[in-house]
Design a protein around this motif. Sequence first.
Motif, PDB file in Angstrom:
ATOM      1  N   UNK A 708       3.851  -5.225 -14.731  1.00  0.00           N
ATOM      2  CA  UNK A 708       3.994  -3.772 -14.670  1.00  0.00           C
ATOM      3  C   UNK A 708       3.213  -3.157 -15.821  1.00  0.00           C
ATOM      4  N   UNK A 709       2.178  -2.353 -15.541  1.00  0.00           N
ATOM      5  CA  UNK A 709       1.357  -1.800 -16.615  1.00  0.00           C
ATOM      6  C   UNK A 709       2.032  -0.707 -17.425  1.00  0.00           C
ATOM      7  N   UNK A 710       3.095  -0.130 -16.894  1.00  0.00           N
ATOM      8  CA  UNK A 710       3.866   0.875 -17.648  1.00  0.00           C
ATOM      9  C   UNK A 710       5.322   0.752 -17.220  1.00  0.00           C
ATOM     10  N   UNK A 711       6.150   0.241 -18.136  1.00  0.00           N
ATOM     11  CA  UNK A 711       7.547   0.003 -17.806  1.00  0.00           C
ATOM     12  C   UNK A 711       8.378   1.284 -17.736  1.00  0.00           C
ATOM     13  N   UNK A 712       7.826   2.392 -18.182  1.00  0.00           N
ATOM     14  CA  UNK A 712       8.569   3.650 -18.138  1.00  0.00           C
ATOM     15  C   UNK A 712       9.029   4.022 -16.750  1.00  0.00           C
ATOM     16  N   UNK A 713       8.115   4.242 -15.790  1.00  0.00           N
ATOM     17  CA  UNK A 713       8.538   4.595 -14.441  1.00  0.00           C
ATOM     18  C   UNK A 713       9.303   3.480 -13.737  1.00  0.00           C
ATOM     19  N   UNK A 714       8.995   2.225 -14.087  1.00  0.00           N
ATOM     20  CA  UNK A 714       9.753   1.121 -13.489  1.00  0.00           C
ATOM     21  C   UNK A 714      11.227   1.237 -13.852  1.00  0.00           C
ATOM     22  N   UNK A 715      11.506   1.455 -15.143  1.00  0.00           N
ATOM     23  CA  UNK A 715      12.892   1.571 -15.595  1.00  0.00           C
ATOM     24  C   UNK A 715      13.535   2.858 -15.083  1.00  0.00           C
ATOM     25  N   UNK A 716      12.722   3.925 -14.959  1.00  0.00           N
ATOM     26  CA  UNK A 716      13.257   5.199 -14.496  1.00  0.00           C
ATOM     27  C   UNK A 716      13.743   5.120 -13.054  1.00  0.00           C
ATOM     28  N   UNK A 717      13.238   4.151 -12.315  1.00  0.00           N
ATOM     29  CA  UNK A 717      13.630   3.997 -10.917  1.00  0.00           C
ATOM     30  C   UNK A 717      14.949   3.256 -10.760  1.00  0.00           C
ATOM     31  N   UNK A 718      15.526   2.796 -11.855  1.00  0.00           N
ATOM     32  CA  UNK A 718      16.723   1.964 -11.797  1.00  0.00           C
ATOM     33  C   UNK A 718      17.916   2.670 -12.412  1.00  0.00           C
ATOM     34  N   UNK A 719      19.104   2.469 -11.854  1.00  0.00           N
ATOM     35  CA  UNK A 719      20.310   2.991 -12.496  1.00  0.00           C
ATOM     36  C   UNK A 719      20.457   2.390 -13.890  1.00  0.00           C
ATOM     37  N   UNK A 720      21.053   3.134 -14.791  1.00  0.00           N
ATOM     38  CA  UNK A 720      21.172   2.693 -16.181  1.00  0.00           C
ATOM     39  C   UNK A 720      21.845   1.336 -16.272  1.00  0.00           C
ATOM     40  N   UNK A 721      22.876   1.117 -15.466  1.00  0.00           N
ATOM     41  CA  UNK A 721      23.628  -0.132 -15.577  1.00  0.00           C
ATOM     42  C   UNK A 721      22.890  -1.328 -14.992  1.00  0.00           C
ATOM     43  N   UNK A 722      21.764  -1.108 -14.317  1.00  0.00           N
ATOM     44  CA  UNK A 722      21.001  -2.212 -13.731  1.00  0.00           C
ATOM     45  C   UNK A 722      19.627  -2.392 -14.370  1.00  0.00           C
ATOM     46  N   UNK A 723      19.261  -1.489 -15.256  1.00  0.00           N
ATOM     47  CA  UNK A 723      17.898  -1.489 -15.792  1.00  0.00           C
ATOM     48  C   UNK A 723      17.648  -2.600 -16.794  1.00  0.00           C
TER      49      UNK A 723
END
Length: 941
Positions: A708-723
């Motif tokens: 993943x070249x930018x983990x920002x949007x990847x993490x933003x797509x996940x609920x906090x408890x699953x990120x």
Amino acid sequence: MKKQKISLRDLQKQPTEQCDPGTGCCLPENNTFTKEPQPVPFMRRDFMKAMGVMMGGAAVGFPAIGKDKEKQLVPYTVPENKNLDPKWIESLYERGEPEIYKGKELVYVGMPIGGITAGQVYLGGDGKLWLWRIFNKQHNGVIEKITRYNGRRIRSRDGSNYVVPIEPDSPLEQGFKIAVKQGNKVLERRLDYRGFKDITFKGQYPIGKVGYRDDTLPVDVDLLAYSPFVPLDWESSSYPATVMRFTVRNTGSEVVSCALKGWLENATHISTGDAVKTKIRNRLIQKDGNAILALDAPASLASNKNAAHDPEQQRDHGSMSLMLRNTDDNSRFSLGKKEMSELGSGEPKELTTQLKDRSIGKLEKTIELSPGEEKTVEFVISWYFPNLYPSEWSDLSNRFKGRFYKNKYNDAAEAAIDLASRLDSLYESTLSWVKTFYEDATLPHWFLNRTFVNISTLATETCYRLEDGRFWAWEGVGCCPGTCTHVWHYAQAMGRIFPEIERNLREKTDFEVMDKKSGKIDFRAGIANRDAADGQAGIIMRAYRDHQMSGDNTYLERNWNNIKLALNYLIDMDKEDGEANGMIFGEQHNTLDAEWYGNIPVITSLYLCALASGHEMAKDMKDEAFAETCKSILEKGRKNIETLFNDDYGYFVQREDPNHGNAIGIGTGCYIDQVFGQGWAFQIGLGRLFNTDMNKKSLEALWKHNYVPDMGPYRAALPVNLAGRPYALDGEAGLVMCTWPNGGRKKDWEKHWQYGYFNECMSGFEYQAASHMMWEGEDLVEKSLILTRSIHDRYHPSRRNPYNEIECSDHYSRAMASYGVYLAACGFEYHGPKGHLAFAPKWQQENFKAAFTAAKGWGSLVQQREGKSQTNEVVVNYGQLSLQQLTLEIPKGKRYKSINLKLNGKRVPGLKVNQSGERLIIGFDPVKMNVKDKLISSVKY
């Protein structure tokens, strides 16, 4: 309301959170979020302001991302086109210049600068020593703090020091100063950010160099800081001490006089002492031309000893010392007074005060410099706090006790005096390694830094040598005890740089706690009460590497029965669902802290590597029956693992056990470790374990689906408890643990706390995949470099401490897998008892030079190609090297025509050559090489 200010003294008194060694140690804490975050210590905010750093961390752009790339919104799909900057790609291959940091890049730097397994002290970017984790207080993380990130409470073990890097701080007063006199004018400067604005830091672990410049001064000052570090020599590399060498050069046109002063607070009983009743003592000792300030707190002087408090048994009872080497008539001292006295004066040589007085001793040496002249003034700081006790789990009480250095010394002054007696030779050996590894090499400076830097974990509070001589370690500082087998087998560095420590682990821990009937090895040194399938296999491979990094068969002969029994335990697991076929199916606890079931690619591949290792060791032991057992199961497993490869997906998947439908697993996921066993096999010279095409396709799939070249949007797509935990943030790239590009991810898995792991970037796993890619060569070399550089950029000093790779707490041991990428780049193989060495660079084949270590020596490997000829050299820079076989690679499609082999210009007799593909296996009569010897092979094709 005024915000509370917390110092490191206060933090040392805070309780340490516990974790459960039987389940895996990184589980969340009830998800209650009831505790308020603790304030972060900001005793040196002025440093951050001076360097222009924003509070809470500095944000910099990530260079791998194309300039025109917009931040993607949820939902997010990992892009096939990674959109990486071509200039950034080009830079991966460039030798470049040594990395030098300045300005705001200095703030977070904390290079471990003490001896390995002897405590933890940081060298800051401005040359200031800080942190001082030498007083035996156990912490989760180098500083135990809590922060919040995207609505989640982040503890130290979760990565709080990644999200908000700690800034330099110290629980004691210590430093250095220069006073320059020219004519009647005297200028004083502290040798840190308060004295100089123009400071540079160059780190080539184990040496840190700091430059101080000021146009108003007629001198330049350069610090070289280190603790002796000699690969293959644990004892010489584990002094509880740091050496500070200040070189001053006169840049003016007139003679100048310079006084170098060092000072150190008596920090004995820093946490447990009584301000009035605890008495501290400072003494001056002069020996062998050196002056030593010995700082302690003798229990005989204390008035607070009672049944409940014995000063001599406290964690912080001990001593420190400050040594000035090579004193003369221009050297002075102070035991606590402001005024300095000459060493030969009649001033008292001992001073006793109350703890509250915070007595500070000083040593000073004055030098005179003519224009253009330079001189060096050398200080040694040592410590001695032997009372190490466990902070958790009562059953550790007899297994985690005392510092090993108490067996050698009675106090810090003795340690300093012993070090001084050997320091000139140890300094030269340390410099020789740095020159061999960094300066003489042709590989990129960034690559050398990142692949070697994590060996510094051995010089942190992750790692200990205990009173009884055992090596013992957490997974990361203060978190997850017992030198966990399923974590530590990733760490390729220690077994190559300090193989004695790995052998110590096998013989004093792993085989000591092993069940002598079944062969089961407790994966946490006797406190987990269970095995881990991957860690069990890892012990077999590590034992084979231990054997390879030995000079003869003695180690293997001594441990063969235990190794064989441990491997039989895996074979018995294989038999649980019928005849052993190279595929374990039942319960398999593993490094993601859960029990997985069914046929799992990563466990199967590691099991195959363990069988291959067992087969080779059995042959060396002439145990023909067991060798045949291993070979038979291995041959079945080679074929059976192919049934886990999904042709449509292009990677290996898990064959799940329908009887354990509620268990977590990867199912059809693309998992980072799916072919880990093949990567391990390359590391120990076992060659191809199973299907070449499937291995390469799986690694390509990891690149396609998990990078993943930018983990920002990847993490933003996940609920906090699953990120998962935040080990890669907005603008940072990384290889995600597991993705499901073809579906199959079970919603039910989310109920398992371990599920968050799948969405994380953990550098140790990333290095493992990168090293395997490097071994496979060709197009995968570039992908390997991209993964490694992505981690390097995440740990750029403008973001956080480049010497602290974080997973489950700070200085995480798995990150020592980085050295595996280096070994792969060299194509290095070695078998000491057989006298075999091989190297085949994965790039730079035309002009290559890199360091190597062997059983009893180390040096450089050189390869040059020109026209239709190739020259390979093995050069010894330290110790000895015994060889009787050298394996090289020539260009594909070529056949060798002639080979000459010479040692120091003389032909080596008994030459026998065999070519297999591009590999040339050159046998010859045994030779023993010493320092400066060169073995040169000249091939024409």
